[in-house]
Motif scaffolding. Structure first.
Motif, PDB file in Angstrom:
ATOM      1  N   LEU A   1     167.741  20.344  70.010  1.00 12.62           N
ATOM      2  CA  LEU A   1     167.397  21.417  69.093  1.00 12.62           C
ATOM      3  C   LEU A   1     166.521  22.390  69.867  1.00 12.62           C
ATOM      4  CD1 LEU A   1     166.310  21.151  65.422  1.00 12.62           C
ATOM      5  CD2 LEU A   1     164.978  22.543  66.994  1.00 12.62           C
ATOM      6  N   VAL A   2     166.999  23.613  70.071  1.00 14.86           N
ATOM      7  CA  VAL A   2     166.287  24.557  70.941  1.00 14.86           C
ATOM      8  C   VAL A   2     165.536  25.630  70.169  1.00 14.86           C
ATOM      9  CG1 VAL A   2     167.889  24.164  72.839  1.00 14.86           C
ATOM     10  CG2 VAL A   2     168.329  26.038  71.241  1.00 14.86           C
ATOM     11  N   ALA A   3     165.824  25.781  68.882  1.00 15.89           N
ATOM     12  CA  ALA A   3     165.116  26.790  68.085  1.00 15.89           C
ATOM     13  C   ALA A   3     165.252  26.434  66.608  1.00 15.89           C
ATOM     14  CB  ALA A   3     165.675  28.187  68.338  1.00 15.89           C
ATOM     15  N   ALA A   4     164.226  26.773  65.838  1.00 19.10           N
ATOM     16  CA  ALA A   4     164.268  26.547  64.395  1.00 19.10           C
ATOM     17  C   ALA A   4     163.430  27.618  63.716  1.00 19.10           C
ATOM     18  CB  ALA A   4     163.740  25.155  64.042  1.00 19.10           C
ATOM     19  N   MET A   5     163.932  28.148  62.631  1.00 18.58           N
ATOM     20  CA  MET A   5     163.165  29.147  61.889  1.00 18.58           C
ATOM     21  C   MET A   5     163.355  28.918  60.397  1.00 18.58           C
ATOM     22  SD  MET A   5     165.441  32.591  62.433  1.00 18.58           S
ATOM     23  CE  MET A   5     167.128  32.722  61.763  1.00 18.58           C
ATOM     24  N   ALA A   6     162.310  29.236  59.648  1.00 15.69           N
ATOM     25  CA  ALA A   6     162.382  29.214  58.193  1.00 15.69           C
ATOM     26  C   ALA A   6     162.696  30.622  57.720  1.00 15.69           C
ATOM     27  CB  ALA A   6     161.061  28.744  57.606  1.00 15.69           C
ATOM     28  N   ARG A   7     163.621  30.725  56.779  1.00 10.00           N
ATOM     29  CA  ARG A   7     163.955  32.015  56.175  1.00 10.00           C
ATOM     30  C   ARG A   7     163.303  32.053  54.802  1.00 10.00           C
ATOM     31  NH1 ARG A   7     170.299  31.944  58.065  1.00 10.00           N
ATOM     32  NH2 ARG A   7     170.254  29.986  56.914  1.00 10.00           N
ATOM     33  N   VAL A   8     162.414  33.000  54.611  1.00 11.11           N
ATOM     34  CA  VAL A   8     161.614  33.070  53.385  1.00 11.11           C
ATOM     35  C   VAL A   8     161.612  34.498  52.856  1.00 11.11           C
ATOM     36  CG1 VAL A   8     160.120  31.166  54.118  1.00 11.11           C
ATOM     37  CG2 VAL A   8     159.480  33.510  54.675  1.00 11.11           C
ATOM     38  N   PRO A   9     161.283  34.684  51.563  1.00  2.00           N
ATOM     39  CA  PRO A   9     161.130  36.051  51.053  1.00  2.00           C
ATOM     40  C   PRO A   9     159.928  36.722  51.721  1.00  2.00           C
ATOM     41  CG  PRO A   9     161.308  34.445  49.257  1.00  2.00           C
ATOM     42  CD  PRO A   9     161.082  33.669  50.513  1.00  2.00           C
ATOM     43  N   LEU A  10     159.938  38.042  51.782  1.00  2.00           N
ATOM     44  CA  LEU A  10     158.778  38.769  52.277  1.00  2.00           C
ATOM     45  C   LEU A  10     157.555  38.341  51.468  1.00  2.00           C
ATOM     46  CD1 LEU A  10     157.612  41.002  54.111  1.00  2.00           C
ATOM     47  CD2 LEU A  10     158.147  42.629  52.276  1.00  2.00           C
ATOM     48  N   PHE A  11     156.410  38.209  52.130  1.00  2.00           N
ATOM     49  CA  PHE A  11     155.206  37.715  51.471  1.00  2.00           C
ATOM     50  C   PHE A  11     153.971  38.287  52.158  1.00  2.00           C
ATOM     51  CE2 PHE A  11     155.844  35.109  55.141  1.00  2.00           C
ATOM     52  CZ  PHE A  11     154.569  34.800  55.593  1.00  2.00           C
ATOM     53  N   CYS A  12     152.838  38.100  51.510  1.00  2.00           N
ATOM     54  CA  CYS A  12     151.555  38.344  52.167  1.00  2.00           C
ATOM     55  C   CYS A  12     150.608  37.243  51.736  1.00  2.00           C
ATOM     56  CB  CYS A  12     150.993  39.726  51.809  1.00  2.00           C
ATOM     57  SG  CYS A  12     150.666  39.997  50.058  1.00  2.00           S
ATOM     58  N   LEU A  13     149.622  36.944  52.573  1.00  2.00           N
ATOM     59  CA  LEU A  13     148.618  35.930  52.262  1.00  2.00           C
ATOM     60  C   LEU A  13     147.303  36.607  51.906  1.00  2.00           C
ATOM     61  CD1 LEU A  13     149.013  33.083  54.931  1.00  2.00           C
ATOM     62  CD2 LEU A  13     149.744  33.080  52.553  1.00  2.00           C
ATOM     63  N   GLY A  14     146.733  36.192  50.778  1.00  2.00           N
ATOM     64  CA  GLY A  14     145.450  36.759  50.369  1.00  2.00           C
ATOM     65  C   GLY A  14     144.348  36.444  51.360  1.00  2.00           C
ATOM     66  N   ASP A  15     143.391  37.384  51.483  1.00  2.00           N
ATOM     67  CA  ASP A  15     142.256  37.159  52.401  1.00  2.00           C
ATOM     68  C   ASP A  15     140.913  37.185  51.694  1.00  2.00           C
ATOM     69  OD1 ASP A  15     141.893  39.830  51.828  1.00  2.00           O
ATOM     70  OD2 ASP A  15     142.263  40.551  53.862  1.00  2.00           O
ATOM     71  N   GLY A  16     140.898  37.363  50.366  1.00  2.00           N
ATOM     72  CA  GLY A  16     139.645  37.373  49.622  1.00  2.00           C
ATOM     73  C   GLY A  16     138.839  38.643  49.784  1.00  2.00           C
ATOM     74  N   ARG A  17     139.358  39.629  50.518  1.00  2.00           N
ATOM     75  CA  ARG A  17     138.627  40.881  50.757  1.00  2.00           C
ATOM     76  C   ARG A  17     139.404  42.105  50.291  1.00  2.00           C
ATOM     77  NH1 ARG A  17     138.692  42.170  55.459  1.00  2.00           N
ATOM     78  NH2 ARG A  17     140.082  40.623  56.380  1.00  2.00           N
ATOM     79  N   ARG A  18     140.667  42.154  50.662  1.00  2.00           N
ATOM     80  CA  ARG A  18     141.469  43.326  50.312  1.00  2.00           C
ATOM     81  C   ARG A  18     142.283  43.086  49.047  1.00  2.00           C
ATOM     82  NH1 ARG A  18     144.580  44.332  55.843  1.00  2.00           N
ATOM     83  NH2 ARG A  18     144.389  42.048  55.922  1.00  2.00           N
ATOM     84  N   THR A  19     142.746  44.172  48.444  1.00  2.00           N
ATOM     85  CA  THR A  19     143.575  44.041  47.252  1.00  2.00           C
ATOM     86  C   THR A  19     144.969  43.572  47.651  1.00  2.00           C
ATOM     87  OG1 THR A  19     144.410  46.311  47.320  1.00  2.00           O
ATOM     88  CG2 THR A  19     142.322  45.929  46.143  1.00  2.00           C
ATOM     89  N   VAL A  20     145.674  43.041  46.666  1.00  2.00           N
ATOM     90  CA  VAL A  20     147.046  42.611  46.912  1.00  2.00           C
ATOM     91  C   VAL A  20     147.889  43.817  47.317  1.00  2.00           C
ATOM     92  CG1 VAL A  20     149.076  41.498  45.920  1.00  2.00           C
ATOM     93  CG2 VAL A  20     146.790  40.733  45.249  1.00  2.00           C
ATOM     94  N   ARG A  21     147.632  44.979  46.723  1.00  2.00           N
ATOM     95  CA  ARG A  21     148.401  46.176  47.063  1.00  2.00           C
ATOM     96  C   ARG A  21     148.241  46.527  48.541  1.00  2.00           C
ATOM     97  NH1 ARG A  21     150.509  50.148  44.005  1.00  2.00           N
ATOM     98  NH2 ARG A  21     149.338  49.438  42.157  1.00  2.00           N
ATOM     99  N   GLU A  22     147.012  46.433  49.056  1.00  2.00           N
ATOM    100  CA  GLU A  22     146.780  46.746  50.471  1.00  2.00           C
ATOM    101  C   GLU A  22     147.543  45.772  51.371  1.00  2.00           C
ATOM    102  OE1 GLU A  22     142.338  48.579  50.854  1.00  2.00           O
ATOM    103  OE2 GLU A  22     142.470  46.537  50.063  1.00  2.00           O
ATOM    104  N   LEU A  23     147.464  44.496  51.032  1.00  2.00           N
ATOM    105  CA  LEU A  23     148.143  43.489  51.854  1.00  2.00           C
ATOM    106  C   LEU A  23     149.660  43.621  51.756  1.00  2.00           C
ATOM    107  CD1 LEU A  23     145.914  40.404  50.972  1.00  2.00           C
ATOM    108  CD2 LEU A  23     145.947  41.658  53.133  1.00  2.00           C
ATOM    109  N   ALA A  24     150.150  43.880  50.546  1.00  2.00           N
ATOM    110  CA  ALA A  24     151.590  44.034  50.358  1.00  2.00           C
ATOM    111  C   ALA A  24     152.106  45.258  51.097  1.00  2.00           C
ATOM    112  CB  ALA A  24     151.913  44.120  48.875  1.00  2.00           C
ATOM    113  N   SER A  25     151.352  46.340  51.051  1.00  2.00           N
ATOM    114  CA  SER A  25     151.765  47.566  51.746  1.00  2.00           C
ATOM    115  C   SER A  25     151.802  47.344  53.251  1.00  2.00           C
ATOM    116  CB  SER A  25     150.812  48.713  51.410  1.00  2.00           C
ATOM    117  OG  SER A  25     150.860  49.029  50.030  1.00  2.00           O
ATOM    118  N   GLU A  26     150.830  46.592  53.768  1.00  2.00           N
ATOM    119  CA  GLU A  26     150.800  46.295  55.194  1.00  2.00           C
ATOM    120  C   GLU A  26     152.004  45.438  55.588  1.00  2.00           C
ATOM    121  OE1 GLU A  26     147.202  45.100  57.913  1.00  2.00           O
ATOM    122  OE2 GLU A  26     147.978  43.284  56.937  1.00  2.00           O
TER     123      GLU A  26
END
Length: 368
Positions: free
Chosen positions: A208-233
């Motif tokens: 097995l030479v490569a493996a990847m997970a295919r997932v929906p676009l996402f963002c991880l919260g950081d406790g500082r910025r708004t979800v809109r800022e993270l989603a836009s980034e």
């Protein structure tokens, strides 16, 4: 890396063993919380290299020659002999049987079943047999996936089919968007929907030479910025990606429709889904997990590839409940025509040079 296992496996999970929607979200949430924290790779002005370019450059790094012989058919030579060749995504590491299987999910499923590899419960029908397909779906009594027996980039696939009306729409989608390659199977596949993490792994030889997970676009919260800022980034980074950015996706619109509080401060470490499908045309992204895949899953992927006679290089699609255990995992497909560029250009994680492994296997096969 594990080698091909001689251990037989059941042909599929027990009826009713699929995870619930809540469980499915937990599988994805857990994965993203543990593996989604990396910064998306900055490819700047990078242009995506085709499979032919990647294979040609891999051959030349080994001091091998590459010559065009017919249209997109090219051969690799070295030491006065032919080492291998390729045409598009198909390489000389695939036998005729592997090539035929790549054009037909039913053919692959038959080979996997004979090898004891777990697959989803399903059946397939001629495009005009919609009534027979609908009757089988009704007897299944569960959510289904309806898709063409051969397609590209996830075209024509409808998940979470729940009733007769959506079934018929899904059937039409599968028929209208099936692949048109010479020799492609025209059937429509109807199968039980299995929730889980979508993996594409690439097997070359017994490795097995490569493996990847295919997932929906996402963002991880950081406790500082708004979800809109993270989603836009996240949306901007996806748009700049040389592969994924060719498929438009409105992440903020999806978030709003999902009821995500965009203007609230994000919760630290919480994944926020900005899409609902893993396919690149529908807003999906990829996370390299080559180094995180458990040994049992690696062995399952290699066994699946080897279930197809003469298949020495292929992409293997799996649905899993986690990266460490083979429990409830099912194999969806083994594709000797699978693209290799996705592993070269992951959204998050290390780039994997699948082309080098393919050329190395060609050289090893012809050595003597």
């Amino acid at each position: 890396m594990p080698r091909v296992s001689d251990t037989a496996r059941p042909s599929g999970p027990a009826p009713g063993s699929t995870t619930s929607p809540t469980d499915a979200f937990e599988v994805l949430r857990t994965f993203l919380a543990e593996h989604g924290g990396g910064t998306p790779v900055d490819y700047s002005e990078t242009r995506v290299q085709s499979a032919a370019t990647l294979l040609t450059r891999a051959a030349r790094r080994r001091k091998l020659g590459v010559s065009k012989v017919y249209r997109n058919h090219q051969i690799i030579t070295g030491g006065g002999r032919v080492v291998g060749g390729f045409a598009g995504h198909l390489t000389s590491l695939a036998s005729d049987e592997a090539d035929r299987a790549a054009l037909s999910i039913p053919r692959v499923r038959g080979l996997l079943t004979r090898a004891g590899i777990p697959i989803p419960e399903g059946s397939w029908f001629a495009p005009e047999d919609v009534e027979a397909g609908a009757a089988w779906f009704s007897e299944l009594g569960a959510e289904a996936v309806v898709k063409p027996a051969f397609s590209q980039d996830g075209a024509g696939v409808t998940r979470h089919v729940r009733d007769g009306e959506t079934f018929r729409a899904a059937w039409e989608n599968a028929v209208s968007r099936r692949g048109e390659a010479v020799g492609a199977d025209s059937a429509v596949v109807v199968e039980r929907h299995h929730s889980g993490l979508d993996l594409r792994v690439f097997v070359v030889g017994e490795e097995l030479v490569a493996a990847m997970a295919r997932v929906p676009l996402f963002c991880l919260g950081d406790g500082r910025r708004t979800v809109r800022e993270l989603a836009s980034e996240a949306a901007a980074r996806r748009e700049a990606h040389p592969r994924l950015g060719t498929h438009a996706h409105d992440a903020l619109a999806h978030a709003e429709a999902s009821g995500i509080p965009l203007d609230e401060i994000s919760e630290d470490g919480r994944p926020y889904l900005l899409g609902e499908d893993v396919a690149a045309p529908a807003g999906g992204v990829t996370v390299d997990v080559t180094g995180a895949l458990g040994e049992e899953l690696q062995t399952l992927a290699v066994d699946a590839a080897w279930a197809v006679p003469g298949c020495k290089a292929a992409g293997v699609d799996l649905l899993v409940q986690g990266l460490e255990s083979v429990g409830e995992a099912v194999v969806l497909d083994v594709d000797a025509r699978a693209g290799i560029a996705a592993h070269q250009y992951p959204w998050i994680g290390r780039r994997r040079a699948v082309a080098d492994a393919i050329v190395q296997q060609m050289a090893a096969t012809t050595r003597g």
